[in-house]
Enzyme design. Structure first.
Site: not given
Length: 304
Positions: A173, A204, A272-274
């Protein structure tokens, strides 16, 4: 206006033992690894082999480390590696990995061997922090002889099957506290000045500069866009200071930076990055986005 200096240390001087001790004294347990993570792993005992792969002795606390492994593990099959909680404060990385294990992993039985490591950094999980108690960032510490016990334990777990890993997705995240706490602390620790930046609003991915897989990254982005919004580029065409090479995709040199996604030579790798602090996302949505990203990554790896 110059941003205020972090309250520990002397501007321009890297931290020593005294500053690390002062920083550590400020950390407080805010949630329970046993209640929120180990209990979920225990619920999955009937579906996976639960593999103990080490323990973190951070007196007075001890944290056992566990991975979930396919019960029909076959040395001839390719491996899908799913990691979460490398940064313990990044909640959906942990619970997205557990959600995938509970709701979706059965779809891959017999097609891939799964190794799911839901919470690499339990001390950080409990304190909602990016670092470990040594003021080290585990996600800059994946290299031989690592001083970060979390990183060294994961490297040892993966080593026996590293050459079989076909896809590795590492769940993270980007939060508002990156800008308010963790980047200022990093600058202070390293004796550098802090330059304020921005936080991207949305999901992203981080591809590998040295071995990019644009079609793979795009497949993950398209799947996640059905669950939550994708982060746009800023006015400079960047996300967190890196050029956007495709919608929602930037690139880092995973291995030289000591990032978790670079621990194998898997042909398909991503981070992943939220953005859980977005007014357009909920915790449920963030967990679902992480699980959707895992499914899309594994589906692509199986098809190509």
């Amino acid at each position: 206006m110059q941003p205020p200096f972090y309250p520990i240390g002397t501007p321009g001087v890297p931290w020593g033992d005294a500053e690390i001790a002062a920083w550590l004294a400020r950390q407080r347990r805010r949630r329970s690894y046993a209640d929120e993570v180990l209990s979920e792993i225990e619920r999955l005992l009937g579906r996976f082999d639960v593999v103990p792969y080490g323990r973190l002795d951070y007196a007075p606390d001890v944290y056992p480390l566990f991975a979930l492994r396919s019960r029909d593990w076959q040395p001839a099959r390719p491996v899908a590696l799913v990691t979460g909680g490398v940064h313990g404060y990044e909640t959906s990385g942990v619970h997205g990995a557990l959600r995938f294990a509970e709701r979706h992993a059965a779809d891959y039985t017999g097609r891939l061997d799964l190794m799911i490591v839901p919470c690499v950094s339990p001390w950080g999980y409990e304190r909602i922090h990016r670092w470990n108690p040594l003021a080290l960032d585990p996600n800059r510490s994946f290299h031989p002889g690592s001083r970060a016990p979390e990183s060294a334990a994961l490297l040892a777990l993966v080593a026996p099957f590293a050459d079989r890993v076909r896809v590795h997705i590492d769940l993270h995240e980007t939060t508002d506290t990156d800008e308010s706490e963790f980047r200022p602390a990093l600058a202070a620790r390293d004796g550098r000045s802090f330059s304020p930046g921005g936080i991207p609003d949305g999901f992203y991915l981080v591809d590998d500069t040295e071995a990019p897989q644009p079609a793979f990254q795009d497949a993950v982005i398209r799947a996640v866009s059905k669950v939550t919004h994708i982060a746009p580029a800023d006015a400079q065409g960047e996300i967190i200071g890196s050029p956007v090479v495709a919608p929602g995709v930037i690139r880092y040199d995973l291995r030289s930076l000591g990032l978790c996604a670079g621990i194998t030579d898997a042909p398909y790798r991503t981070t992943t990055e939220v953005y859980p602090d977005s007014p357009r996302a909920t915790p449920e949505q963030c967990n679902a986005a992480q699980a959707a990203a895992v499914c899309a990554a594994l589906d692509y790896a199986l098809e190509h």
